[in-house]
Enzyme design. Structure first.
Site, PDB file in Angstrom:
ATOM      1  N   SER A   1       0.797  -1.226   0.000  1.00 34.94           N
ATOM      2  CA  SER A   1       0.000   0.000   0.000  1.00 34.94           C
ATOM      3  C   SER A   1       0.827   1.272   0.000  1.00 34.94           C
ATOM      4  O   SER A   1       0.325   2.324  -0.415  1.00 34.94           O
ATOM      5  CB  SER A   1      -0.934   0.012   1.216  1.00 34.94           C
ATOM      6  OG  SER A   1      -1.878  -1.025   1.138  1.00 34.94           O
TER       7      SER A   1
ATOM      8  N   HIS B  51      -4.513  -1.603  -4.566  1.00 38.29           N
ATOM      9  CA  HIS B  51      -4.126  -2.901  -5.145  1.00 38.29           C
ATOM     10  C   HIS B  51      -5.292  -3.851  -4.951  1.00 38.29           C
ATOM     11  O   HIS B  51      -6.300  -3.501  -4.313  1.00 38.29           O
ATOM     12  CB  HIS B  51      -2.878  -3.451  -4.438  1.00 38.29           C
ATOM     13  CG  HIS B  51      -3.035  -3.510  -2.944  1.00 38.29           C
ATOM     14  ND1 HIS B  51      -3.830  -4.443  -2.322  1.00 38.29           N
ATOM     15  CD2 HIS B  51      -2.554  -2.710  -1.960  1.00 38.29           C
ATOM     16  CE1 HIS B  51      -3.816  -4.243  -1.009  1.00 38.29           C
ATOM     17  NE2 HIS B  51      -3.052  -3.181  -0.762  1.00 38.29           N
TER      18      HIS B  51
ATOM     19  N   HIS C 267      -1.480  -9.695  -1.504  1.00 40.02           N
ATOM     20  CA  HIS C 267      -2.019  -8.824  -2.542  1.00 40.02           C
ATOM     21  C   HIS C 267      -1.918  -9.523  -3.890  1.00 40.02           C
ATOM     22  O   HIS C 267      -1.181 -10.511  -4.045  1.00 40.02           O
ATOM     23  CB  HIS C 267      -1.238  -7.516  -2.607  1.00 40.02           C
ATOM     24  CG  HIS C 267      -1.303  -6.715  -1.344  1.00 40.02           C
ATOM     25  ND1 HIS C 267      -0.494  -5.624  -1.110  1.00 40.02           N
ATOM     26  CD2 HIS C 267      -2.081  -6.844  -0.240  1.00 40.02           C
ATOM     27  CE1 HIS C 267      -0.771  -5.109   0.064  1.00 40.02           C
ATOM     28  NE2 HIS C 267      -1.726  -5.846   0.622  1.00 40.02           N
TER      29      HIS C 267
ATOM     30  N   GLU D 107      -9.403   3.877  18.197  1.00 39.61           N
ATOM     31  CA  GLU D 107      -8.877   2.599  18.680  1.00 39.61           C
ATOM     32  C   GLU D 107      -7.380   2.733  18.914  1.00 39.61           C
ATOM     33  O   GLU D 107      -6.734   3.615  18.340  1.00 39.61           O
ATOM     34  CB  GLU D 107      -9.124   1.467  17.674  1.00 39.61           C
ATOM     35  CG  GLU D 107     -10.484   0.814  17.762  1.00 39.61           C
ATOM     36  CD  GLU D 107     -10.673  -0.060  18.994  1.00 39.61           C
ATOM     37  OE1 GLU D 107      -9.654  -0.355  19.689  1.00 39.61           O
ATOM     38  OE2 GLU D 107     -11.813  -0.455  19.280  1.00 39.61           O
TER      39      GLU D 107
END
Length: 533
Positions: free
Chosen positions: A128, A394, A493, A304
């Protein structure tokens, strides 16, 4: 005699009793998807033919006037490949009691689409960091790199060298021009995709100072958000990753037995509030709901310690977490106050994590939540001044296979006319599966899950069979891990192209097969930046 630019042509669609005006379509930028012109599923050859003809008439209009965009919203479905979009489309329809195959997600109704080539500068199949860098900085980078060029080594820890190799992002350039900016994500705010907007670093994993290697002078990713040097800083920063901003001596407000990750003694959440006027830092749903966009100019929300909950598990968070659509709405309402316009990235970050965990249900329900965020953004903005791009960084090795009948549960076992299909071993199989990943043994607990409430359900092997016998397994269980062909601890990926969906000023530039870094240049051109640098 010269013909007018737009001719008024009424097209009567007999099968559906619908009249369309081509000029009105051009003016109003009606969505050209089949579901935008008919909500009824065709039931005969004649009706299917008519729907196809109808869609062509919707497309048969002049190219939209070349208008400048005031605002740009870039939606990134992390890991949202074509098969994910297709399966999520079907699941959404089936959940709503409609024909899933005929359903469309919100962004599938956009006016323009193209393919995006996701290969990075050094990888055939990318992560990423470089793919997101390509979209916001206009260049191709190496794997792991956050908005730095391909000549930098991933081990580079010098601040001076990193600065020399840095490439300015569209968010930074927007701030220089007086625009408002924001990033919204369901992942950690310091994770690769959100980080590329505001940080420059050789290794995406250097999220807090405790993650930096010995002797590093480069600033960690969280610190770079607080020391952002352009304009007046980001107006909106919403996501997870609270622990990366907190001191390692401070207890987490939601999980008091756990502490922050910072060893430098800095509480970056407190610094956010002190750095900006009319600012707020929030960490739960009640605080989020109380934020008034009219009098809030800088908002930091970290819901979070790490990633936010999957959409399917959000209800289980005692402190409460806003949905992606809710965060998108709040961000737009804050950013819209700037008459010079805004840039916003919205990431559905946990689509990717669920795929890595081999769990299609959470990947698809997060994709549906992502689509709802796109829908909300479109409701709050105007096609005439806001370019909305929806894409993925992706894809994943996620497949839809077999020959299931139309309407067969997309998460279920493959069946034809209600009869479960069998493989060559005489065993049933599911329509959805992965080419690799943890589902091969049916049971590794993956780090992509935050808690026991997000655990997986395994299909175990029986006897000497080469595959698990799924006969008695509920494959529609939210925790079921789809089977994977190649055994790996985490699914990977994939390298094929992903889709770009575009709507608004500049959308006409999105067509054909584009290198991923072209997305930056489309946005800059749509904003009318003569000097895109």
């Amino acid at each position: 005699m010269k013909k007018p630019a737009r001719t008024k042509l009424a097209v009567a669609i007999g099968a559906f009793g619908l009249t369309l005006s081509v000029s009105a379509i051009a003016d109003d930028h009606l969505e050209h998807n089949q579901s935008s012109v008919s909500a009824q599923v065709p039931t005969s050859a004649a009706e299917w033919f008519k729907v196809g003809e109808q869609s062509v008439w919707v497309n048969k209009r002049d190219v939209a006037r070349l208008r400048k965009a005031k605002n740009v919203i870039l939606f990134v479905g992390d890991g949202m490949g074509v098969s994910t979009v297709t399966a999520a489309r079907i699941l959404e329809g089936q959940i709503d009691g409609r024909d899933g195959e005929f359903n469309r997600l919100a962004f599938e109704r956009f006016s323009n689409i193209a393919h995006s080539v996701t290969a990075s500068a050094n990888q055939q199949t990318s992560d990423s960091a470089p793919t997101a860098t390509a979209m916001v900085a206009g260049i191709k980078a190496n794997d792991g790199a956050i908005s730095v060029d391909q000549s930098i080594a991933r081990t580079e820890k010098s601040d001076d060298i990193t600065a020399a190799k840095s490439v300015k992002t569209i968010l930074e350039r927007a701030e220089e021009r007086g625009m408002s900016t924001g990033v919204v994500t369901t992942a950690r705010f310091t994770h690769a995709t959100p980080a590329v907007n505001y940080a420059h670093i050789a290794d995406r994993d250097w999220e807090a100072d405790s993650n930096l290697p010995a002797g590093a002078t480069v600033k960690d990713i969280a610190r770079q958000l607080l020391e952002f040097p352009y304009g007046d800083g980001l107006e909106v920063a919403l996501g997870g990753g609270r622990s990366y901003f907190m001191r390692d001596t401070d207890a987490d407000p939601e999980y008091p037995t756990q502490k922050g990750r910072r060893k430098d003694g800095r509480d970056l959440t407190a610094e956010w509030s002190s750095n900006y006027n009319n600012s707020d830092y929030i960490w739960n749903q009640e605080q989020f709901d109380a934020v008034n966009p009219a009098n809030t100019d800088h908002l930091l929300g970290l819901f979070e310690r790490s990633h936010m909950r999957y959409e399917a598990d959000r209800k289980d968070d005692a402190a409460g977490e806003p949905s992606l659509a809710e965060m998108t709405e709040k961000a737009i309402k804050i950013l819209q106050k700037n008459k010079k316009g805004f840039y916003l990235m919205v990431e559905g970050g946990r689509i990717d994590h669920a795929h890595h965990a081999g769990n299609a249900y959470r990947a698809l329900t997060d994709t549906i939540a992502f689509s709802n965020a796109v829908k909300k953004a479109k409701e709050l903005t105007n096609d005439k001044d806001t370019l909305i791009l929806v894409t993925a960084d992706h894809s994943h090795v996620f497949t839809i296979a077999g020959y299931p009948s139309r309407g067969n549960p997309i998460l279920g076992k493959t069946a034809v006319d209600g009869v479960v299909a069998k493989d060559s071993l005489g065993l049933p199989y599911t329509t959805l599966s992965y080419a690799n990943g943890p589902g091969w043994t049916g049971g590794l607990q993956r780090k992509e899950f935050n808690s026991a409430k997000e655990s997986t359900v395994a299909a175990s092997y029986a006897g000497d069979k080469l595959r698990p016998d799924l006969t008695a397994v509920d494959t529609e269980n939210p925790g079921y891990m789809q089977e994977a062909t190649v055994p790996m601890g985490s699914e990977t990926h994939a390298g094929e192209d992903v889709t770009i969906y575009a709507n608004g000023p500049g959308a006409y530039l999105v067509h054909g097969t584009l290198e991923q870094n072209v997305i930056y240049h489309v946005m800059a051109d749509a904003l009318g930046w003569k000097n895109r640098r």
